[in-house]
Write a protein that holds these residues in place. Structure first.
Motif, PDB file in Angstrom:
ATOM      1  N   ASP A  73      14.967   6.023  14.837  1.00  0.00           N
ATOM      2  CA  ASP A  73      14.781   7.122  13.877  1.00  0.00           C
ATOM      3  C   ASP A  73      16.119   7.527  13.254  1.00  0.00           C
ATOM      4  OD1 ASP A  73      12.048   7.252  14.234  1.00  0.00           O
ATOM      5  OD2 ASP A  73      12.120   8.931  15.650  1.00  0.00           O
TER       6      ASP A  73
ATOM      7  N   HIS B 124      17.059   4.957  10.651  1.00  0.00           N
ATOM      8  CA  HIS B 124      16.262   5.157   9.437  1.00  0.00           C
ATOM      9  C   HIS B 124      16.783   6.341   8.631  1.00  0.00           C
ATOM     10  CE1 HIS B 124      12.736   6.733   7.155  1.00  0.00           C
ATOM     11  NE2 HIS B 124      12.603   5.461   6.853  1.00  0.00           N
TER      12      HIS B 124
ATOM     13  N   CYS C 214      18.438   6.272   4.839  1.00  0.00           N
ATOM     14  CA  CYS C 214      17.780   7.028   3.766  1.00  0.00           C
ATOM     15  C   CYS C 214      18.720   8.027   3.106  1.00  0.00           C
ATOM     16  CB  CYS C 214      16.562   7.772   4.311  1.00  0.00           C
ATOM     17  SG  CYS C 214      15.142   6.716   4.689  1.00  0.00           S
TER      18      CYS C 214
ATOM     19  N   LEU D  28      17.569  -0.635   2.408  1.00  0.00           N
ATOM     20  CA  LEU D  28      16.330   0.003   1.957  1.00  0.00           C
ATOM     21  C   LEU D  28      16.096  -0.173   0.468  1.00  0.00           C
ATOM     22  CD1 LEU D  28      16.160   3.247   4.127  1.00  0.00           C
ATOM     23  CD2 LEU D  28      14.951   1.077   4.425  1.00  0.00           C
TER      24      LEU D  28
ATOM     25  N   LEU E  22       9.047  -0.617   9.827  1.00  0.00           N
ATOM     26  CA  LEU E  22       8.645  -0.871   8.448  1.00  0.00           C
ATOM     27  C   LEU E  22       8.082  -2.283   8.274  1.00  0.00           C
ATOM     28  CD1 LEU E  22      11.641   0.834   6.626  1.00  0.00           C
ATOM     29  CD2 LEU E  22       9.276   1.642   6.686  1.00  0.00           C
TER      30      LEU E  22
ATOM     31  N   LEU F 270       3.794   0.053   6.381  1.00  0.00           N
ATOM     32  CA  LEU F 270       4.325   1.423   6.395  1.00  0.00           C
ATOM     33  C   LEU F 270       3.650   2.279   7.457  1.00  0.00           C
ATOM     34  CD1 LEU F 270       4.539   2.126   2.552  1.00  0.00           C
ATOM     35  CD2 LEU F 270       6.463   1.956   4.134  1.00  0.00           C
TER      36      LEU F 270
ATOM     37  N   ARG G 102       6.038   3.796  10.523  1.00  0.00           N
ATOM     38  CA  ARG G 102       7.043   4.743  10.047  1.00  0.00           C
ATOM     39  C   ARG G 102       6.393   5.961   9.429  1.00  0.00           C
ATOM     40  NH1 ARG G 102      11.205   6.970  11.403  1.00  0.00           N
ATOM     41  NH2 ARG G 102      11.681   4.926  12.309  1.00  0.00           N
ATOM     42  N   LEU G 103       5.329   5.760   8.661  1.00  0.00           N
ATOM     43  CA  LEU G 103       4.632   6.880   8.045  1.00  0.00           C
ATOM     44  C   LEU G 103       4.087   7.823   9.114  1.00  0.00           C
ATOM     45  CD1 LEU G 103       3.721   8.020   5.291  1.00  0.00           C
ATOM     46  CD2 LEU G 103       1.627   6.674   5.530  1.00  0.00           C
TER      47      LEU G 103
ATOM     48  N   GLU H 265       6.998   9.859  10.570  1.00  0.00           N
ATOM     49  CA  GLU H 265       7.520  10.868   9.654  1.00  0.00           C
ATOM     50  C   GLU H 265       6.526  12.014   9.460  1.00  0.00           C
ATOM     51  OE1 GLU H 265      10.540  10.990   8.749  1.00  0.00           O
ATOM     52  OE2 GLU H 265      11.086   8.997   9.488  1.00  0.00           O
TER      53      GLU H 265
ATOM     54  N   MET I 296      11.146   9.132   2.981  1.00  0.00           N
ATOM     55  CA  MET I 296      10.963   7.683   2.853  1.00  0.00           C
ATOM     56  C   MET I 296      11.195   7.331   1.382  1.00  0.00           C
ATOM     57  SD  MET I 296       7.469   7.450   5.176  1.00  0.00           S
ATOM     58  CE  MET I 296       7.296   5.661   5.106  1.00  0.00           C
TER      59      MET I 296
ATOM     60  N   TYR J 181      11.985   4.961  -0.386  1.00  0.00           N
ATOM     61  CA  TYR J 181      11.618   3.641  -0.919  1.00  0.00           C
ATOM     62  C   TYR J 181      10.151   3.563  -1.326  1.00  0.00           C
ATOM     63  CZ  TYR J 181      10.967   3.905   4.101  1.00  0.00           C
ATOM     64  OH  TYR J 181      10.650   4.364   5.356  1.00  0.00           O
TER      65      TYR J 181
END
Length: 292
Positions: free
Chosen positions: A90, A93, A97, A109, A170, A184, A187-188, A191, A216, A218
């Motif tokens: 995390d 990521h 980001c 990314l 991802l 996704l 990760r989705l 988050e 996120m 991207y």
């Protein structure tokens, strides 16, 4: 130093470097860290002479991510200690980001944002598992160095790129010849757990999408995706949800993590990409359970 040039700085080795500095109360000598990452041992009665390439690249990647910093010959913890591997991923990521285009790791990314858009253009995910050279050529053609010269993306960078994409939830590595497969969903889900949005009540899908794009960048409407759109001259339809995001949302709905509010006759709906259940016009979303 970068995640894509320090090819032996794998996620597992970076986690080991971070854990070693953490265990040393946040401060560990340069030579000590390198020795811990590549200890000597005896094989077939012969003492092995350790090479320093892998530990140096692991340390380089850890520094590149801002997880540790070099101060007066010692490495100091640059972030709050990560209690487990999931927290570490995390942190990776969140770091990727938050950086800007001047950072060498920005490409990680940015390439994912390009791939997400390319999936919609090709109407397929299968091509993402093609050879490293073919994938790199396609990405370089769209988001590479417009002035020529050194390639931003090449076949050597694709294997470490895939490793870091997978560790951030991802993508997954499917068995057999299927290989790399972007998704996704994981990760989705992670988050969504942290989003400061109401739970167990319907909220506008537009509000959810904006919150998701902030963490996120991207995905649809995110800052990184906008960068790729400008580079490639594409004009997005903001009411159409990308194939990969649509798949992730449907996965989470099937798992009971969210409810998608479908109202085809309402204004301001968002169209999920068609699958075997056909397209769907989404007006709202319900996030289930308490936020983490």
């Amino acid at each position: 130093m970068s995640l894509l040039t320090d090819t032996q700085g794998t996620p597992e080795r970076v986690w080991s470097a971070l854990s070693a500095v953490t265990a040393a109360d946040g401060l560990l000598g340069r030579d000590d860290l390198q020795a811990l990452l590549n200890p000597n041992f005896v094989r077939n009665g012969q003492e092995r002479e350790p090479t320093d390439v892998a530990p140096k690249q692991a340390i380089g990647s850890t520094v590149s991510l801002g997880l540790i910093t070099l101060e007066n010959g010692s490495y100091r913890l640059g972030v709050e200690a990560a209690s487990d591997y999931a927290t570490f991923t995390d942190r990776v990521h969140a770091r990727l980001c938050s950086i800007d285009a001047d950072d060498a790791d920005y490409l990680v990314l940015e390439t994912y944002a390009w791939m997400l858009l390319e999936i919609d253009k090709r109407q397929s995910l299968l091509w993402t598992a093609q050879t490293a050279a073919a994938f790199a050529n396609a990405a370089e053609n769209d988001i590479g160095n417009p002035a020529g010269g050194d390639l931003r993306i090449n076949g050597t960078k694709v294997p470490p790129w895939r490793r870091w994409i997978q560790v951030m939830d991802l993508a997954v590595n499917l068995p057999g010849d299927l290989g790399f497969h972007p998704t996704l969903t994981g990760r989705l889900s992670r988050e969504i757990e942290r989003m400061a949005l109401p739970r167990d009540v319907e909220i506008p899908f537009a509000d959810f999408l904006a919150a998701a794009a902030r963490v996120m960048p991207y995905i649809d409407g995110g800052a990184l995706q906008d960068v790729v759109l400008r580079k490639t001259g594409q004009k997005p339809d903001r009411r159409r949800i990308s194939r990969l995001l649509s798949m992730g949302l449907r996965d989470l709905a099937d798992a009971g993590r969210i409810d998608l509010v479908i109202r085809g006759d309402a204004a301001n709906t968002f169209e999920l990409a068609a699958d075997d259940r056909s397209a769907a016009s989404v007006l709202g979303i319900v996030l289930k359970g308490a936020a983490a």
